[in-house]
Write a protein that holds these residues in place. Structure first.
Motif, short mmCIF file in Angstrom:
data_model
loop_
_atom_site.label_atom_id
_atom_site.label_comp_id
_atom_site.label_asym_id
_atom_site.label_seq_id
_atom_site.Cartn_x
_atom_site.Cartn_y
_atom_site.Cartn_z
N ASP A 56 0.68 -1.24 -0.11
CA ASP A 56 -0.05 0.00 0.23
C ASP A 56 0.91 1.26 0.06
O ASP A 56 1.77 1.40 0.79
N HIS A 57 0.58 2.29 -0.64
CA HIS A 57 1.22 3.41 -1.00
C HIS A 57 0.35 4.63 -0.75
O HIS A 57 -0.76 4.68 -1.30
N GLY A 58 0.89 5.56 0.03
CA GLY A 58 0.02 6.85 0.54
C GLY A 58 0.32 7.99 -0.75
O GLY A 58 1.56 7.91 -1.37
N ILE A 59 -0.19 9.05 -0.48
CA ILE A 59 0.21 9.97 -1.30
C ILE A 59 1.32 11.05 -0.63
O ILE A 59 1.88 11.86 -1.46
N ASN A 60 1.45 10.71 0.56
CA ASN A 60 2.49 11.86 1.35
C ASN A 60 3.88 11.31 1.62
O ASN A 60 4.41 11.51 2.40
N GLY A 61 4.36 9.92 0.62
CA GLY A 61 5.38 9.35 0.95
C GLY A 61 5.34 8.16 2.06
O GLY A 61 6.36 7.46 2.25
N ASP A 62 4.01 7.85 2.83
CA ASP A 62 3.99 6.86 3.42
C ASP A 62 3.59 5.45 2.72
O ASP A 62 3.04 5.48 1.40
N TYR A 63 4.02 4.39 3.12
CA TYR A 63 3.92 3.04 2.75
C TYR A 63 4.04 1.91 3.35
O TYR A 63 4.28 2.17 4.76
N ARG A 64 3.61 0.86 3.32
CA ARG A 64 3.45 -0.24 3.81
C ARG A 64 3.28 -1.47 3.13
O ARG A 64 2.68 -1.75 2.05
N TYR A 65 4.38 -2.14 3.01
CA TYR A 65 4.17 -3.71 2.61
C TYR A 65 4.32 -4.99 3.72
O TYR A 65 5.18 -4.71 4.54
N SER A 66 3.92 -6.04 3.12
CA SER A 66 4.45 -7.35 3.67
C SER A 66 4.35 -8.49 2.74
O SER A 66 3.49 -8.46 1.96
N TYR A 67 4.93 -9.64 3.08
CA TYR A 67 4.99 -10.70 2.52
C TYR A 67 5.25 -11.91 3.25
O TYR A 67 6.06 -11.75 4.25
N PRO A 84 8.12 16.88 6.39
CA PRO A 84 7.98 17.06 4.96
C PRO A 84 8.25 18.82 4.64
O PRO A 84 7.67 19.34 5.52
N GLY A 85 8.90 19.08 3.91
CA GLY A 85 8.93 20.32 3.42
C GLY A 85 9.77 21.29 4.08
O GLY A 85 9.76 22.55 4.06
N THR A 86 10.84 20.47 5.06
CA THR A 86 11.50 21.33 6.07
C THR A 86 13.20 20.80 5.62
O THR A 86 13.27 19.93 4.96
N GLN A 87 13.93 21.57 6.20
CA GLN A 87 15.53 21.17 6.00
C GLN A 87 15.58 19.87 6.70
O GLN A 87 16.72 19.22 6.39
N ALA A 88 15.02 19.47 7.61
CA ALA A 88 15.12 18.33 8.49
C ALA A 88 14.23 16.99 7.70
O ALA A 88 14.02 16.03 8.27
N GLU A 89 13.68 17.19 6.39
CA GLU A 89 13.01 16.28 5.83
C GLU A 89 13.72 14.69 5.80
O GLU A 89 14.78 14.95 5.39
N ALA A 90 13.26 13.87 6.21
CA ALA A 90 13.69 12.40 6.06
C ALA A 90 12.49 11.39 5.66
O ALA A 90 11.82 11.62 6.43
N GLN A 91 13.21 10.53 5.07
CA GLN A 91 12.49 9.22 4.79
C GLN A 91 12.70 8.40 5.99
O GLN A 91 13.87 8.08 6.28
N VAL A 92 11.81 7.62 6.62
CA VAL A 92 11.91 6.69 7.69
C VAL A 92 11.30 5.43 7.33
O VAL A 92 10.14 5.46 6.59
N ALA A 93 12.15 4.28 7.52
CA ALA A 93 11.68 3.07 7.01
C ALA A 93 11.81 2.30 8.35
O ALA A 93 12.92 2.17 8.99
N GLN A 94 10.92 1.40 8.74
CA GLN A 94 10.99 0.42 9.99
C GLN A 94 10.47 -1.05 9.49
O GLN A 94 9.21 -0.72 9.15
N GLY A 95 10.92 -1.80 9.84
CA GLY A 95 10.39 -3.24 9.84
C GLY A 95 11.20 -4.13 10.15
O GLY A 95 12.09 -4.05 10.98
N SER A 96 10.79 -5.39 9.72
CA SER A 96 11.43 -6.82 10.14
C SER A 96 11.33 -7.84 9.21
O SER A 96 10.41 -7.65 8.30
N TYR A 97 12.24 -8.92 9.16
CA TYR A 97 11.90 -9.98 8.39
C TYR A 97 12.64 -11.12 9.18
O TYR A 97 13.55 -10.97 10.03
#
Length: 155
Positions: A56-67, A84-97
């Motif tokens: 699943d993908h959102g419009i604001n850069g958020d997402y979720r996947y699993s298999y 978002p939109g600031t100097q401190a903008e960062a993509q965050v990913a968290q998960g496990s396998y």
């Protein structure tokens, strides 16, 4: 010998040679590995079937996947855009396998990746040894010196 006998003999000889060459080349017609490459090996794991898959993908850069797969592999991850939109903008990913090792033990890795880098944890992953007491004391002393200097290092 007549001309037609020579022609027939020649045709039969050519046919036999062609058949022999075909059989011989079939023995050696394997895809060669590039020079220095490891031999091609397909483990039984290569035939694992995907049992579940969500993405699943959102419009604001958020997402979720699993298999999950038929050989016991499971993975899940979610992420979002932080600040978002600031100097401190960062993509965050968290998960496990998790997967089952050759020893039959299920191994799990939990991770997070953000502006501070990639950090993974798992009981089977190596960890640094604890700091010796004298190193901890040096760090504490440096922090006291920094605080006394008003948060700045002296030069």
């Amino acid at each position: 010998m007549s001309n037609s006998t020579n022609t027939s003999t020649m045709k039969i000889t050519c046919l036999i040679c062609t058949c022999l060459l075909s059989v011989a080349s079939a023995q050696f017609n394997r895809r060669p590995n590039p020079i220095g490459a490891a031999p091609i090996y397909r483990s039984p794991e290569a035939n694992a079937a995907i049992l579940t898959y969500n993405n699943d993908h959102g419009i604001n850069g958020d997402y979720r996947y699993s298999y999950s797969t038929s050989n016991g592999i499971q993975s899940q991850e979610q992420g979002y855009l932080k600040n978002p939109g600031t100097q401190a903008e960062a993509q965050v990913a968290q998960g496990s396998y998790s997967y089952t090792g050759p020893d039959g033990i299920v191994y799990t890795v939990n991770y997070i990746a953000d502006e501070n880098g990639f950090r993974a944890e798992g009981l089977h992953l190596p960890t640094p040894p604890p700091l010796p007491a004298h190193a901890i004391e040096q760090i504490r002393f440096a922090q006291q010196q920094q605080a006394a200097a008003g948060g700045r290092f002296r030069q």
